[in-house]
Write a protein that holds these residues in place. Structure first.
Motif, PDB file in Angstrom:
ATOM      1  N   PHE A 295       0.837  -1.191   0.000  1.00  0.00           N
ATOM      2  CA  PHE A 295       0.000   0.000   0.000  1.00  0.00           C
ATOM      3  C   PHE A 295       0.875   1.244   0.000  1.00  0.00           C
ATOM      4  O   PHE A 295       1.996   1.255   0.519  1.00  0.00           O
ATOM      5  CB  PHE A 295      -0.964   0.016   1.199  1.00  0.00           C
ATOM      6  N   GLY A 296       0.346   2.299  -0.610  1.00  0.00           N
ATOM      7  CA  GLY A 296       1.068   3.556  -0.700  1.00  0.00           C
ATOM      8  C   GLY A 296       0.137   4.675  -1.107  1.00  0.00           C
ATOM      9  O   GLY A 296      -1.081   4.484  -1.236  1.00  0.00           O
ATOM     10  N   THR A 297       0.708   5.842  -1.346  1.00  0.00           N
ATOM     11  CA  THR A 297      -0.073   7.014  -1.720  1.00  0.00           C
ATOM     12  C   THR A 297       0.712   7.856  -2.713  1.00  0.00           C
ATOM     13  O   THR A 297       1.792   7.447  -3.180  1.00  0.00           O
ATOM     14  CB  THR A 297      -0.426   7.835  -0.468  1.00  0.00           C
ATOM     15  N   LEU A 298       0.180   9.028  -3.039  1.00  0.00           N
ATOM     16  CA  LEU A 298       0.862   9.930  -3.960  1.00  0.00           C
ATOM     17  C   LEU A 298       2.072  10.554  -3.282  1.00  0.00           C
ATOM     18  O   LEU A 298       1.989  11.030  -2.149  1.00  0.00           O
ATOM     19  CB  LEU A 298      -0.086  11.025  -4.438  1.00  0.00           C
ATOM     20  N   GLU A 299       3.171  10.576  -3.977  1.00  0.00           N
ATOM     21  CA  GLU A 299       4.393  11.159  -3.436  1.00  0.00           C
ATOM     22  C   GLU A 299       4.224  12.677  -3.276  1.00  0.00           C
ATOM     23  O   GLU A 299       3.791  13.365  -4.193  1.00  0.00           O
ATOM     24  CB  GLU A 299       5.574  10.862  -4.360  1.00  0.00           C
ATOM     25  N   GLY A 300       4.532  13.177  -2.083  1.00  0.00           N
ATOM     26  CA  GLY A 300       4.451  14.607  -1.823  1.00  0.00           C
ATOM     27  C   GLY A 300       3.039  15.126  -1.644  1.00  0.00           C
ATOM     28  O   GLY A 300       2.836  16.343  -1.603  1.00  0.00           O
ATOM     29  N   SER A 301       2.074  14.246  -1.501  1.00  0.00           N
ATOM     30  CA  SER A 301       0.685  14.680  -1.355  1.00  0.00           C
ATOM     31  C   SER A 301       0.376  14.993   0.097  1.00  0.00           C
ATOM     32  O   SER A 301       1.123  14.640   1.021  1.00  0.00           O
ATOM     33  CB  SER A 301      -0.264  13.595  -1.869  1.00  0.00           C
ATOM     34  N   SER A 302      -0.774  15.650   0.309  1.00  0.00           N
ATOM     35  CA  SER A 302      -1.201  15.964   1.670  1.00  0.00           C
ATOM     36  C   SER A 302      -1.525  14.692   2.452  1.00  0.00           C
ATOM     37  O   SER A 302      -1.381  14.668   3.680  1.00  0.00           O
ATOM     38  CB  SER A 302      -2.431  16.873   1.630  1.00  0.00           C
ATOM     39  N   THR A 303      -1.930  13.641   1.745  1.00  0.00           N
ATOM     40  CA  THR A 303      -2.204  12.367   2.418  1.00  0.00           C
ATOM     41  C   THR A 303      -0.938  11.794   3.035  1.00  0.00           C
ATOM     42  O   THR A 303      -0.950  11.297   4.170  1.00  0.00           O
ATOM     43  CB  THR A 303      -2.803  11.363   1.412  1.00  0.00           C
ATOM     44  N   PHE A 304       0.167  11.879   2.304  1.00  0.00           N
ATOM     45  CA  PHE A 304       1.437  11.375   2.832  1.00  0.00           C
ATOM     46  C   PHE A 304       1.838  12.135   4.098  1.00  0.00           C
ATOM     47  O   PHE A 304       2.244  11.535   5.102  1.00  0.00           O
ATOM     48  CB  PHE A 304       2.522  11.507   1.761  1.00  0.00           C
ATOM     49  N   TYR A 305       1.694  13.452   4.072  1.00  0.00           N
ATOM     50  CA  TYR A 305       2.080  14.250   5.235  1.00  0.00           C
ATOM     51  C   TYR A 305       1.069  14.122   6.373  1.00  0.00           C
ATOM     52  O   TYR A 305       1.421  14.362   7.534  1.00  0.00           O
ATOM     53  CB  TYR A 305       2.258  15.712   4.819  1.00  0.00           C
ATOM     54  N   TYR A 306      -0.145  13.740   6.057  1.00  0.00           N
ATOM     55  CA  TYR A 306      -1.122  13.483   7.125  1.00  0.00           C
ATOM     56  C   TYR A 306      -0.650  12.324   7.992  1.00  0.00           C
ATOM     57  O   TYR A 306      -0.675  12.407   9.227  1.00  0.00           O
ATOM     58  CB  TYR A 306      -2.485  13.175   6.508  1.00  0.00           C
ATOM     59  N   PHE A 307      -0.213  11.252   7.371  1.00  0.00           N
ATOM     60  CA  PHE A 307       0.282  10.106   8.134  1.00  0.00           C
ATOM     61  C   PHE A 307       1.619  10.423   8.797  1.00  0.00           C
ATOM     62  O   PHE A 307       1.911   9.915   9.887  1.00  0.00           O
ATOM     63  CB  PHE A 307       0.411   8.883   7.227  1.00  0.00           C
ATOM     64  N   LYS A 308       2.422  11.251   8.171  1.00  0.00           N
ATOM     65  CA  LYS A 308       3.714  11.619   8.765  1.00  0.00           C
ATOM     66  C   LYS A 308       3.521  12.412  10.052  1.00  0.00           C
ATOM     67  O   LYS A 308       4.254  12.213  11.040  1.00  0.00           O
ATOM     68  CB  LYS A 308       4.523  12.438   7.758  1.00  0.00           C
TER      69      LYS A 308
END
Length: 488
Positions: A284-297
């Protein structure tokens, strides 16, 4: 004359070829996408012209020939008509939404606004605190969240041993069992009461015993004939109603069971993000540099932190560049895409082998980004609110999210509840009542003839017949004694 005509034809042919060549070049030239575009309601001399940056993502912004179309283009046209401005649309150069790069500079549409390369960004751009610190956002025009996009065959689990019971709910099966027993009892009762079915209760055996009635009802459920065959009108009324009931019930069962099998609507093993972390079959993964990635970060939730650590360690393999790449990867491999739920709903509507898991987290919205000192921020927010109040945003949502699937996701298919078959059960109940009334009418008519022949009271004969047919010996004996005393 012939030479002049030949020269004229050659000139016309050359002009047409040059024109087609120039049109073909325009269609392939990406700069045409950045050409000035004006909404007809906002066009006119002296109107301000805004440079709009956007990103290609279905169905928000799509290329059709030399034009751009989609939800955001329709929204931009409506805003231009309300606020009276012209606009020039350009696709973001790096294909990014907007994130902080290693050097501290912003990429994507946010970066273009900060560098004054664009006045506003009209795109599926998520409103986040980090972005709000450097740009301004209008009132969100779409609400969304973070969901999990899966392929149905990778998301489905083995069918349960009793999966054949899935088309109906537990309540429906209970109601069906009750209807079956009640109908068989009514068959047994009416066959005993009707003189046309049981003419000599003292000397003749009644073929419709309770066990035979149960067998008759079961035969109808299996679409098979079963003996004994009814002769009285009252018994036939109940039999016909029960046959119609079973036909409609079996049709509903077969249709719903077929839909359950074809749509893969068995219970999903991945319902939540916790289920996604625990399993080992899907990447599983998401868009690189997206707000979704930073939400989990940035999340403090342990499950979210585990998701971020997984994506960070395998970022070269699980992070994707574009939304189209993510959808294609979900369809082609054992991959689950974490992204905007509203976009995943579109993917599930357009690709019938995809499904979105039920859990949605991180409620958020898509807004129009402007520079912090822009005079357009508040007017655009007010215009978005007006469009929502007028129902235009709902219209655009329905227009661009129209499903092309014949079979919808699991949420559309499920066990049939009793209210869905309420009319069917009501019809059965009315038929049973009519059958009982018909049996009483037949018995009453026979009792009147017997009372006239024996010169007895019609009520006494009727009561005696009922007691005899129902084997109520005490009541029958009392009725006979009363009749004897009256005759004496």
């Amino acid at each position: 004359m012939d030479k002049g005509l030949h020269f004229t034809i050659c000139v016309v042919t050359a002009v047409l070829l040059l024109r087609e060549s120039s049109q073909a070049g325009e269609e392939k030239d990406p700069e045409v996408l950045a050409a000035p575009k004006s909404d007809s309601r906002g066009a006119g001399e002296g109107l301000p012209t805004l440079t709009v940056t956007t990103i290609l993502e279905d169905p928000y912004v799509m290329v059709r020939g030399a034009e751009l179309e989609g939800y955001c283009m329709d929204l931009l046209g409506a805003l231009a008509g309300m606020l009276r401005f012209q606009y020039r649309v350009k696709v973001v150069g790096d294909g990014q939404y907007g994130a902080v790069a290693a050097g501290g500079n912003w990429t994507g549409m946010i970066g273009e606004i900060l560098r004054r390369e664009a006045d506003i960004a009209v795109a599926p751009l998520t409103v986040t605190s980090a972005r709000e610190e450097v740009v301004s956002f209008t009132t969100p025009f779409l609400q969304t969240g973070i969901g999990i996009l899966l392929r149905k065959d990778t998301a489905s689990q083995d069918m349960s041993f009793f999966h054949f019971l899935s088309p109906f709910s537990k309540e429906t099966w209970t109601a069906l069992l009750f209807a079956y027993l009640l109908t068989c009892f009514c068959l047994f009762l009416v066959a005993r009461l009707s003189p046309c079915e049981w003419n000599e209760p003292k000397n003749e055996e009644n073929h419709f015993t309770f066990l035979n009635s149960l067998w008759f009802g079961a035969g109808a459920l299996a679409l098979q004939g079963a003996t004994p065959r009814p002769q009285a009108l009252s018994v036939r009324v109940i039999a016909v109603v029960w046959w119609l009931f079973t036909l409609a019930l079996l049709a509903a069962y077969i249709a719903n069971f077929t839909a359950l099998l074809s749509s893969g609507s068995e219970q999903l093993p991945i319902q939540t993000f916790e289920d996604l972390v625990k399993q080992r079959n899907l990447e599983f993964g998401t868009l690189e540099g997206s707000s979704t990635f930073y939400y989990f970060k940035n999340s403090k939730n342990p499950i979210h932190q585990m998701i971020y650590e997984y994506m960070e360690k395998r970022r070269e393999h699980v992070l994707v560049k574009t939304y189209q790449e993510a959808v294609q990867r979900v369809m082609d491999s054992n991959y689950a895409f974490i992204g905007e739920s509203i976009s995943q709903d579109l993917a599930a509507a357009r690709h019938c082998n995809l499904i979105r898991a039920p859990e949605v987290i991180g409620a958020r919205g898509f807004g129009i980004a402007t520079t912090q000192a822009s005079p357009w921020t508040k007017p655009l927010s007010i215009a978005v609110l007006k469009l929502r109040e007028l129902g235009d945003l709902d219209y655009l949502r329905n227009k661009w999210w129209e499903s092309s699937c014949l079979h919808q996701s699991r949420d559309r298919w499920g066990p049939l509840e009793p209210p869905a078959l309420g009319g069917l059960f009501l019809t059965l109940g009315i038929g049973l009542a009519l059958g009982i009334l018909a049996a009483l009418a037949e018995l009453s008519s026979s009792s009147r003839r017997a009372a006239a022949h024996a010169k007895k009271s019609c009520c006494s004969v009727f009561t005696e017949e009922i007691c005899t047919r129902l084997r109520i010996k005490g009541a029958a004996r009392q009725s006979q004694e009363t009749s004897g005393k009256a005759n004496a």
